[in-house]
Design an enzyme around this catalytic site. Structure first.
Site, PDB file in Angstrom:
ATOM      1  CE  LYS A 196      -2.026   2.988   2.054  1.00  0.00           C
ATOM      2  NZ  LYS A 196      -1.881   4.432   1.707  1.00  0.00           N
ATOM      3  CB  ILE A 252      -0.020   5.665  11.439  1.00  0.00           C
ATOM      4  CG1 ILE A 252      -0.795   6.964  11.167  1.00  0.00           C
ATOM      5  CG2 ILE A 252      -0.631   4.531  10.636  1.00  0.00           C
ATOM      6  CD1 ILE A 252      -2.275   6.928  11.488  1.00  0.00           C
ATOM      7  CD  GLU A 270      12.324   3.848   9.191  1.00  0.00           C
ATOM      8  OE1 GLU A 270      12.186   4.756  10.030  1.00  0.00           O
ATOM      9  OE2 GLU A 270      12.457   4.035   7.977  1.00  0.00           O
ATOM     10  CB  CYS A 304      12.458   8.599   9.392  1.00  0.00           C
ATOM     11  SG  CYS A 304      13.249   7.471   8.272  1.00  0.00           S
ATOM     12  CD  GLU A 405       9.517  12.311  11.926  1.00  0.00           C
ATOM     13  OE1 GLU A 405       8.355  11.848  11.921  1.00  0.00           O
ATOM     14  OE2 GLU A 405      10.507  11.652  11.576  1.00  0.00           O
TER      15      GLU A 405
HETATM   16  P1  NAI Z   1       1.259   8.429   8.032  1.00  0.00           P
HETATM   17  O1  NAI Z   1       1.905   7.612   9.082  1.00  0.00           O
HETATM   18  O2  NAI Z   1      -0.191   8.735   8.180  1.00  0.00           O
HETATM   19  O3  NAI Z   1       1.412   7.728   6.586  1.00  0.00           O
HETATM   20  C1  NAI Z   1       2.302   6.688   6.259  1.00  0.00           C
HETATM   21  C2  NAI Z   1       1.560   5.581   5.529  1.00  0.00           C
HETATM   22  O4  NAI Z   1       0.593   5.007   6.412  1.00  0.00           O
HETATM   23  C3  NAI Z   1       0.770   6.019   4.300  1.00  0.00           C
HETATM   24  O5  NAI Z   1       0.821   5.008   3.315  1.00  0.00           O
HETATM   25  C4  NAI Z   1      -0.641   6.128   4.834  1.00  0.00           C
HETATM   26  O6  NAI Z   1      -1.640   5.991   3.844  1.00  0.00           O
HETATM   27  C5  NAI Z   1      -0.680   4.974   5.796  1.00  0.00           C
HETATM   28  N1  NAI Z   1      -1.714   5.068   6.835  1.00  0.00           N
HETATM   29  C6  NAI Z   1      -2.284   6.196   7.346  1.00  0.00           C
HETATM   30  N2  NAI Z   1      -3.205   5.874   8.263  1.00  0.00           N
HETATM   31  C7  NAI Z   1      -3.209   4.531   8.354  1.00  0.00           C
HETATM   32  C8  NAI Z   1      -3.943   3.598   9.146  1.00  0.00           C
HETATM   33  N3  NAI Z   1      -4.851   4.004  10.035  1.00  0.00           N
HETATM   34  N4  NAI Z   1      -3.686   2.285   8.998  1.00  0.00           N
HETATM   35  C9  NAI Z   1      -2.757   1.865   8.116  1.00  0.00           C
HETATM   36  N5  NAI Z   1      -2.049   2.690   7.341  1.00  0.00           N
HETATM   37  C10 NAI Z   1      -2.263   4.012   7.455  1.00  0.00           C
HETATM   38  O7  NAI Z   1       2.100   9.758   7.874  1.00  0.00           O
HETATM   39  P2  NAI Z   1       1.608  11.156   7.236  1.00  0.00           P
HETATM   40  O8  NAI Z   1       0.296  11.548   7.796  1.00  0.00           O
HETATM   41  O9  NAI Z   1       1.718  11.079   5.784  1.00  0.00           O
HETATM   42  O10 NAI Z   1       2.710  12.135   7.811  1.00  0.00           O
HETATM   43  C11 NAI Z   1       2.589  12.656   9.129  1.00  0.00           C
HETATM   44  C12 NAI Z   1       3.930  12.758   9.780  1.00  0.00           C
HETATM   45  O11 NAI Z   1       4.467  11.456   9.959  1.00  0.00           O
HETATM   46  C13 NAI Z   1       4.976  13.484   8.977  1.00  0.00           C
HETATM   47  O12 NAI Z   1       4.880  14.868   9.132  1.00  0.00           O
HETATM   48  C14 NAI Z   1       6.243  12.920   9.553  1.00  0.00           C
HETATM   49  O13 NAI Z   1       6.561  13.583  10.737  1.00  0.00           O
HETATM   50  C15 NAI Z   1       5.867  11.500   9.875  1.00  0.00           C
HETATM   51  N6  NAI Z   1       6.332  10.570   8.821  1.00  0.00           N
HETATM   52  C16 NAI Z   1       7.426   9.809   9.068  1.00  0.00           C
HETATM   53  C17 NAI Z   1       7.918   8.989   8.079  1.00  0.00           C
HETATM   54  C18 NAI Z   1       9.120   8.156   8.301  1.00  0.00           C
HETATM   55  O14 NAI Z   1       9.826   7.850   7.342  1.00  0.00           O
HETATM   56  N7  NAI Z   1       9.395   7.710   9.496  1.00  0.00           N
HETATM   57  C19 NAI Z   1       7.325   8.939   6.743  1.00  0.00           C
HETATM   58  C20 NAI Z   1       6.129   9.729   6.606  1.00  0.00           C
HETATM   59  C21 NAI Z   1       5.680  10.528   7.624  1.00  0.00           C
END
Ligand code: NAI
Ligand code: MG
Length: 501
Positions: A196, A252, A270, A304, A405
Site C-alpha cells: 500500500k 499510525i 520504522e 526520518c 518530528e
Molecule cells: P502516516 O503515518 O499517516 O502515513 C504513512 C503511511 O501510512 C501512508 O501510506 C498512509 O496511507 C498509511 N496510513 C495512514 N493511516 C493509516 C492507518 N490508520 N492504517 C494503516 N495505514 C495508514 O504519515 P503522514 O500523515 O503522511 O505524515 C505525518 C507525519 O508522519 C509526517 O509529518 C512525519 O513527521 C511522519 N512521517 C514519518 C515517516 C518516516 O519515514 N518515518 C514517513 C512519513 C511521515
C-alpha cells in the site's frame, strides 16, 4: 497581461506537464493477481504535483474489499513462490534490479513529479532501490538454518520459513526506495506481498508493477492504492496477513501494532526520528558543516533520519553557526527537475503548513530564526510547496518544535560545554532513530556513539546508506531493522525439527 510571477510559474508547469506525458505509468489502477483493476467501489483520488499544484493522475481509492482480493491473490501465489529455489528467487530479484536500473531516469523523474524532490536525489533513490534488490538477491543464498548440538540421541535442526502474505505500508518521502526496502527482503525470503503506497506518491510503485509484471507470477506482488484508513488499515487487520511492515508516523505505527495484536501478527515498524548531531570542539569544521547540511536539508528534511537537533561545542559555536547559515543560504532552491536544484518542494500543502506552523510556534516562544523561516521569494515557485532552509536557536529543549518530528528543512541548534549534560539532552526525546557525531578523535567518536540512544550513528558524515547496514529505531522510532542480514530473519520464522535417532 500576465505578471512575471505567473509567466515563470507557467513555464515550470508546462515543463512538468511535458515530463508527465513521457514518464507516467500506462496503468493507473490497482494491481491484483497480475491484472489491472478499478476499485470495487469505483472510488478514485488524485495525486498532485507539489511543485506546480497541478493534478498528475487520478487513480483508484482502494477499500477493504480490494485489500481482501489482493490478500487472497497473494495467498494463492504463496505456495508456488515459496517453493522456488533460493537460486531462482535470486535470479528474479536480480532481474527486478536490472529493470529498475534500465529505467532509472524514468523512475527518478516520476518521483520528482509526485514528491517534489530534486532530480539528483531521485536518481540516487532509484539507484539504491536497484541495489537493494541486488543485495537481498545475494543474501538469500546464505540464509541457512542450523544444526543444534545434542547428546547424540536426537538430531535437531532449524529451518527458516517465509511467513506467507506480507502487508507492506509505505510513506511518501522515498516512494520507490521504500517500496524496494519492503519488497526485496520479503520476496527474497519467499513471501508474497500486498503493498500500500502513500496516497501522496503512488505513481512510482505503479510503474514498478508495470515494469516487473512479466517477471513475477500472478499474485506474488499486489498493489492497492488508496488512503490510510481505507486501504492501509484493513491490511493491518486482515487475518490472512502473516507479517506487517510499516514505515510512517509513530502515531499510525502504534495503531498498526495494536491491530496486529488482535491476530498476533509480527510487525516491523520504522517510525519517526528527532535525531541529534553532536559537534565536538576538535571537529573538522568544513566536514561538520557539510555533513550537517546533508543531515537536515537532504530531501527537504523529509527523512526520518534527518539530523534536526544540533549540539555544537561552545568553543566553536560562533564560527560553526556562521558557516552553517551561509551553507543553508547558498543552497539552490528551484524546480526539482533542474539538475542543479538542491532543495525541492515539500510533498504537499499540508506538509508545508505543518513545517511552517512549527517555525511559527518557535518564533512565538521567543526563539531566534537565524536563517529562513518562510517560503522562498521566487516567482517560478509560487504555486509550489516550498519552504526555506531554516536554522533556529535560543529555543527551549522542551519546546514542541524540538521534541516533535517536523519533517521539514528546520534545524534547531544548542551549544554545550559539559559532555554529560549534553548527552542527557541529546537523548531526551521519545525517538531514537539516528544520530551524527563530528570529531577528529576516534576514541571520542566511539565514546559518544556508545552514549547515544540511536539505531544508527554516523561519524563525520550523515545520511549514508551502504547496502547491508541495518537501519531502524531505538525507543519510539520503531521495532526491527531493515536493510541488513538480520532483516531476512524478520521476514522468516524458525521451524525446529527434532528427530529421535
Ligand atoms: P502516516 O503515518 O499517516 O502515513 C504513512 C503511511 O501510512 C501512508 O501510506 C498512509 O496511507 C498509511 N496510513 C495512514 N493511516 C493509516 C492507518 N490508520 N492504517 C494503516 N495505514 C495508514 O504519515 P503522514 O500523515 O503522511 O505524515 C505525518 C507525519 O508522519 C509526517 O509529518 C512525519 O513527521 C511522519 N512521517 C514519518 C515517516 C518516516 O519515514 N518515518 C514517513 C512519513 C511521515
Ligand atoms: Mg503526489
Amino acid at each position: 497581461m500576465a505578471s512575471d510571477s505567473e509567466t515563470a510559474a507557467t513555464s515550470v508547469a508546462q515543463r512538468h506537464r511535458e515530463t508527465a506525458a513521457s514518464v507516467l505509468p500506462d496503468h493507473q489502477q490497482l494491481y491484483i493477481d497480475g491484472a489491472w483493476h478499478d476499485s470495487n467501489s469505483g472510488a478514485t483520488f488524485e495525486t498532485a504535483n507539489p511543485t506546480t499544484g497541478e493534478t498528475l493522475a487520478t487513480i483508484p481509492a482502494g477499500g477493504a474489499d480490494d485489500v481482501d482480493d489482493a490478500v487472497r491473490a497473494a495467498s494463492r501465489a504463496f505456495e508456488s513462490w515459496r517453493a522456488e529455489s533460493p537460486a531462482s528467487r535470486q535470479r528474479t530479484l536480480e532481474t527486478i534490479a536490472d529493470r529498475i536500473q534500465n529505467d532509472l531516469d524514468r523512475f527518478a523523474r516520476l518521483d520528482v513529479l509526485d514528491n517534489g524532490k530534486p532530480l539528483t536525489e531521485a536518481r540516487g533513490d532509484a539507484y539504491l532501490a536497484a541495489e537493494h534488490f541486488r543485495y537481498f538477491a545475494g543474501l538469500i543464498r546464505g540464509h541457512e538454518g542450523e544444526r543444534v548440538p545434542t547428546d547424540g540421541s536426537r538430531r535437531v535442526e532449524t529451518l527458516k520459513e517465509p511467513y506467507g502474505v506480507v502487508g507492506a505500508i509505505i510513506p511518501w518521502n522515498f516512494p520507490l526506495l521504500m517500496a524496494a526496502w519492503k519488497l526485496a527482503p520479503a520476496l527474497a525470503a519467499g513471501n508474497t506481498v500486498v503493498l500500500k503506497p502513500a496516497e501522496q506518491t503512488p505513481l512510482s510503485a505503479l510503474l514498478l508493477m508495470e515494469t516487473i509484471d512479466d517477471v513475477l507470477d500472478n499474485g506474488v506482488v499486489n498493489l492497492v492504492t488508496g488512503f490510510g484508513p481505507d486501504a492501509g488499515e484493513p491490511l493491518t487487520k486482515h487475518p490472512d496477513v502473516a507479517k506487517l511492515a510499516f514505515t510512517g508516523s509513530t502515531a499510525i505505527g502504534k495503531q498498526v501494532m495494536k491491530n496486529a495484536a488482535d491476530t498476533v501478527t509480527d510487525v516491523t515498524l520504522e517510525l519517526g526520528g528527532k535525531n541529534p548531531i553532536i559537534v565536538h570542539p576538535d571537529a573538522d569544521l568544513e566536514t561538520a558543516v557539510r555533513s550537517t547540511t546533508i543531515a537536515i536539508f537532504y530531501n527537504t528534511g523529509e527523512c526520518c533520519s534527518a539530523g534536526s537537533r544540533l549540539f555544537v561545542h561552545e568553543s566553536i559555536e560562533e564560527q560553526f553557526i556562521d558557516q552553517l547559515t551561509a551553507a543553508a543560504e547558498s543552497l539552490t532552491i528551484g524546480d526539482p527537475l533542474d539538475d542543479d536544484t538542491q532543495l525541492g518542494a515539500k510533498v504537499s500543502d499540508e506538509q508545508r503548513e505543518r513545517t511552517l506552523s512549527y517555525v511559527d510556534a518557535a518564533r512565538n516562544s521567543g526563539a531566534t530564526i537565524l536563517t529562513g523561516g518562510g517560503v522562498p521569494d521566487k516567482p517560478a515557485l509560487s504555486n509550489g510547496c516550498f519552504v526555506e532552509p531554516t536554522v533556529i536557536s535560543d529555543i527551549d529543549h522542551d519546546h514542541e518544535a524540538v521534541q516533535e518530528e517536523i519533517f521539514g528543512p528546520v534545524l534547531e541548534v544548542f551549544s554545550w560545554s559539559e559532555y554529560d549534560e549534553m548527552i542527557e539532552l541529546a537523548n531526551d526525546v521519545d525517538y531514537g532513530l539516528a544520530s551524527g557525531i563530528m570529531t577528529s578523535d576516534i576514541d571520542r567518536a566511539y565514546e559518544t556513539a556508545h552514549d547515544l540512544e540511536a539505531g544508527t550513528v554516523w561519524v563525520n558524515q550523515y545520511n549514508d546508506f551502504p547496502a547491508g547496514m541495518p537501519f531502524g529505531g531505538y525507543k519510539q522510532s520503531g521495532i526491527g531493522r531493515e536493510r541488513g542480514k538480520e532483516t531476512l530473519d524478520a521476514y522468516t520464522q524458525t521451524k525446529s525439527i527434532d528427530i529421535s535417532l
